[in-house]
Scaffold this motif. Structure first.
Motif, PDB file in Angstrom:
ATOM      1  N   MET A 100       0.836  -1.171   0.000  1.00  0.00           N
ATOM      2  CA  MET A 100       0.000   0.000   0.000  1.00  0.00           C
ATOM      3  C   MET A 100       0.890   1.247   0.000  1.00  0.00           C
ATOM      4  SD  MET A 100      -3.091   0.972   2.508  1.00  0.00           S
ATOM      5  CE  MET A 100      -2.497   1.804   3.941  1.00  0.00           C
ATOM      6  N   MET A 101       0.571   2.167  -0.880  1.00  0.00           N
ATOM      7  CA  MET A 101       1.331   3.411  -0.978  1.00  0.00           C
ATOM      8  C   MET A 101       0.675   4.479  -0.099  1.00  0.00           C
ATOM      9  SD  MET A 101       2.271   5.399  -4.418  1.00  0.00           S
ATOM     10  CE  MET A 101       2.750   7.088  -4.396  1.00  0.00           C
ATOM     11  N   ILE A 102       1.480   5.134   0.685  1.00  0.00           N
ATOM     12  CA  ILE A 102       0.974   6.195   1.549  1.00  0.00           C
ATOM     13  C   ILE A 102       1.527   7.517   1.042  1.00  0.00           C
ATOM     14  CG2 ILE A 102       0.939   7.142   3.877  1.00  0.00           C
ATOM     15  CD1 ILE A 102       1.271   4.275   4.892  1.00  0.00           C
ATOM     16  N   ALA A 103       0.629   8.413   0.666  1.00  0.00           N
ATOM     17  CA  ALA A 103       1.038   9.737   0.188  1.00  0.00           C
ATOM     18  C   ALA A 103       0.890  10.734   1.329  1.00  0.00           C
ATOM     19  CB  ALA A 103       0.170  10.152  -0.991  1.00  0.00           C
ATOM     20  N   GLU A 104       1.837  11.624   1.423  1.00  0.00           N
ATOM     21  CA  GLU A 104       1.766  12.644   2.452  1.00  0.00           C
ATOM     22  C   GLU A 104       0.941  13.819   1.941  1.00  0.00           C
ATOM     23  OE1 GLU A 104       4.761  15.395   4.993  1.00  0.00           O
ATOM     24  OE2 GLU A 104       5.374  13.367   4.518  1.00  0.00           O
ATOM     25  N   LEU A 105       0.015  14.263   2.772  1.00  0.00           N
ATOM     26  CA  LEU A 105      -0.816  15.391   2.417  1.00  0.00           C
ATOM     27  C   LEU A 105      -0.041  16.702   2.542  1.00  0.00           C
ATOM     28  CD1 LEU A 105      -4.179  14.537   4.186  1.00  0.00           C
ATOM     29  CD2 LEU A 105      -3.661  14.380   1.755  1.00  0.00           C
ATOM     30  N   ILE A 106      -0.390  17.643   1.702  1.00  0.00           N
ATOM     31  CA  ILE A 106       0.171  18.985   1.791  1.00  0.00           C
ATOM     32  C   ILE A 106      -0.711  19.746   2.768  1.00  0.00           C
ATOM     33  CG2 ILE A 106       0.713  21.098   0.527  1.00  0.00           C
ATOM     34  CD1 ILE A 106       0.868  19.230  -2.025  1.00  0.00           C
ATOM     35  N   ASP A 107      -0.190  19.962   3.968  1.00  0.00           N
ATOM     36  CA  ASP A 107      -0.982  20.631   4.994  1.00  0.00           C
ATOM     37  C   ASP A 107      -0.501  22.068   5.188  1.00  0.00           C
ATOM     38  OD1 ASP A 107       1.363  20.437   6.497  1.00  0.00           O
ATOM     39  OD2 ASP A 107       0.552  18.978   7.904  1.00  0.00           O
ATOM     40  N   GLY A 108      -1.079  22.745   6.154  1.00  0.00           N
ATOM     41  CA  GLY A 108      -0.733  24.134   6.403  1.00  0.00           C
ATOM     42  C   GLY A 108       0.721  24.341   6.747  1.00  0.00           C
ATOM     43  N   GLU A 109       1.311  23.431   7.493  1.00  0.00           N
ATOM     44  CA  GLU A 109       2.727  23.565   7.871  1.00  0.00           C
ATOM     45  C   GLU A 109       3.637  23.375   6.660  1.00  0.00           C
ATOM     46  OE1 GLU A 109       6.058  24.407  10.127  1.00  0.00           O
ATOM     47  OE2 GLU A 109       3.948  24.856  10.447  1.00  0.00           O
ATOM     48  N   ASP A 110       3.304  22.427   5.793  1.00  0.00           N
ATOM     49  CA  ASP A 110       4.080  22.254   4.559  1.00  0.00           C
ATOM     50  C   ASP A 110       4.044  23.530   3.720  1.00  0.00           C
ATOM     51  OD1 ASP A 110       4.655  19.520   5.098  1.00  0.00           O
ATOM     52  OD2 ASP A 110       2.735  18.934   4.217  1.00  0.00           O
ATOM     53  N   PHE A 111       2.849  24.101   3.606  1.00  0.00           N
ATOM     54  CA  PHE A 111       2.653  25.332   2.846  1.00  0.00           C
ATOM     55  C   PHE A 111       3.457  26.466   3.470  1.00  0.00           C
ATOM     56  CE2 PHE A 111      -0.516  28.921   1.931  1.00  0.00           C
ATOM     57  CZ  PHE A 111       0.006  29.182   0.677  1.00  0.00           C
ATOM     58  N   ARG A 112       3.374  26.617   4.781  1.00  0.00           N
ATOM     59  CA  ARG A 112       4.107  27.663   5.493  1.00  0.00           C
ATOM     60  C   ARG A 112       5.614  27.510   5.294  1.00  0.00           C
ATOM     61  NH1 ARG A 112       6.446  29.426  10.143  1.00  0.00           N
ATOM     62  NH2 ARG A 112       6.704  27.412  11.127  1.00  0.00           N
ATOM     63  N   GLN A 113       6.121  26.303   5.420  1.00  0.00           N
ATOM     64  CA  GLN A 113       7.555  26.054   5.251  1.00  0.00           C
ATOM     65  C   GLN A 113       8.016  26.370   3.827  1.00  0.00           C
ATOM     66  OE1 GLN A 113       9.911  25.462   7.504  1.00  0.00           O
ATOM     67  NE2 GLN A 113       8.320  25.634   9.072  1.00  0.00           N
ATOM     68  N   ARG A 114       7.181  26.066   2.865  1.00  0.00           N
ATOM     69  CA  ARG A 114       7.530  26.381   1.476  1.00  0.00           C
ATOM     70  C   ARG A 114       7.662  27.892   1.291  1.00  0.00           C
ATOM     71  NH1 ARG A 114       6.196  23.569  -3.994  1.00  0.00           N
ATOM     72  NH2 ARG A 114       6.188  21.767  -2.634  1.00  0.00           N
ATOM     73  N   LEU A 115       6.743  28.640   1.889  1.00  0.00           N
ATOM     74  CA  LEU A 115       6.801  30.105   1.781  1.00  0.00           C
ATOM     75  C   LEU A 115       8.028  30.666   2.500  1.00  0.00           C
ATOM     76  CD1 LEU A 115       3.037  30.972   2.291  1.00  0.00           C
ATOM     77  CD2 LEU A 115       4.315  30.842   0.138  1.00  0.00           C
ATOM     78  N   ILE A 116       8.337  30.143   3.663  1.00  0.00           N
ATOM     79  CA  ILE A 116       9.519  30.577   4.412  1.00  0.00           C
ATOM     80  C   ILE A 116      10.782  30.324   3.591  1.00  0.00           C
ATOM     81  CG2 ILE A 116      10.959  30.040   6.423  1.00  0.00           C
ATOM     82  CD1 ILE A 116       8.304  29.670   7.985  1.00  0.00           C
ATOM     83  N   ALA A 117      10.856  29.178   2.935  1.00  0.00           N
ATOM     84  CA  ALA A 117      12.020  28.851   2.109  1.00  0.00           C
ATOM     85  C   ALA A 117      12.204  29.855   0.965  1.00  0.00           C
ATOM     86  CB  ALA A 117      11.885  27.433   1.550  1.00  0.00           C
ATOM     87  N   LEU A 118      11.105  30.492   0.555  1.00  0.00           N
ATOM     88  CA  LEU A 118      11.172  31.495  -0.513  1.00  0.00           C
ATOM     89  C   LEU A 118      11.441  32.898   0.033  1.00  0.00           C
ATOM     90  CD1 LEU A 118       8.179  30.269  -2.695  1.00  0.00           C
ATOM     91  CD2 LEU A 118      10.620  30.089  -3.243  1.00  0.00           C
TER      92      LEU A 118
END
Length: 81
Positions: A1-19
């Motif tokens: 079974m493949m488990i995909a990680e959801l893009i949550d608020g923290e992922d989104f926030r971290q992406r913006l911080i990286a930019l």
């Protein structure tokens, strides 16, 4: 079974911080998107549009709150340029 990680608020926030967008630690997705859109309109955020467009290719993995925030605040910012 493949488990995909959801893009949550923290992922989104971290992406913006990286930019280089300053986002408070406990910011919700809507606040993150509003801050990023404001920064982009004011000074431009290199890589923001490409990063968001890439994220939007994976909406099936994105929490609805993140998708709604992007659609409400960031996509209109990019279409206005």
């Amino acid at each position: 079974m493949m488990i995909a990680e959801l893009i949550d608020g923290e992922d989104f926030r971290q992406r913006l911080i990286a930019l280089g967008v300053h986002v408070p630690e406990e910011a919700c997705p809507e606040t993150c998107a509003r801050l990023a859109a404001g920064c982009h309109r004011t000074r431009g955020v290199e890589g923001l549009e490409a990063s968001i467009r890439e994220l939007m290719q994976h909406t099936e993995l994105m929490l609805p709150s993140v998708k709604a925030a992007i659609e409400a605040h960031l996509l209109p910012t990019f279409s206005g340029r």
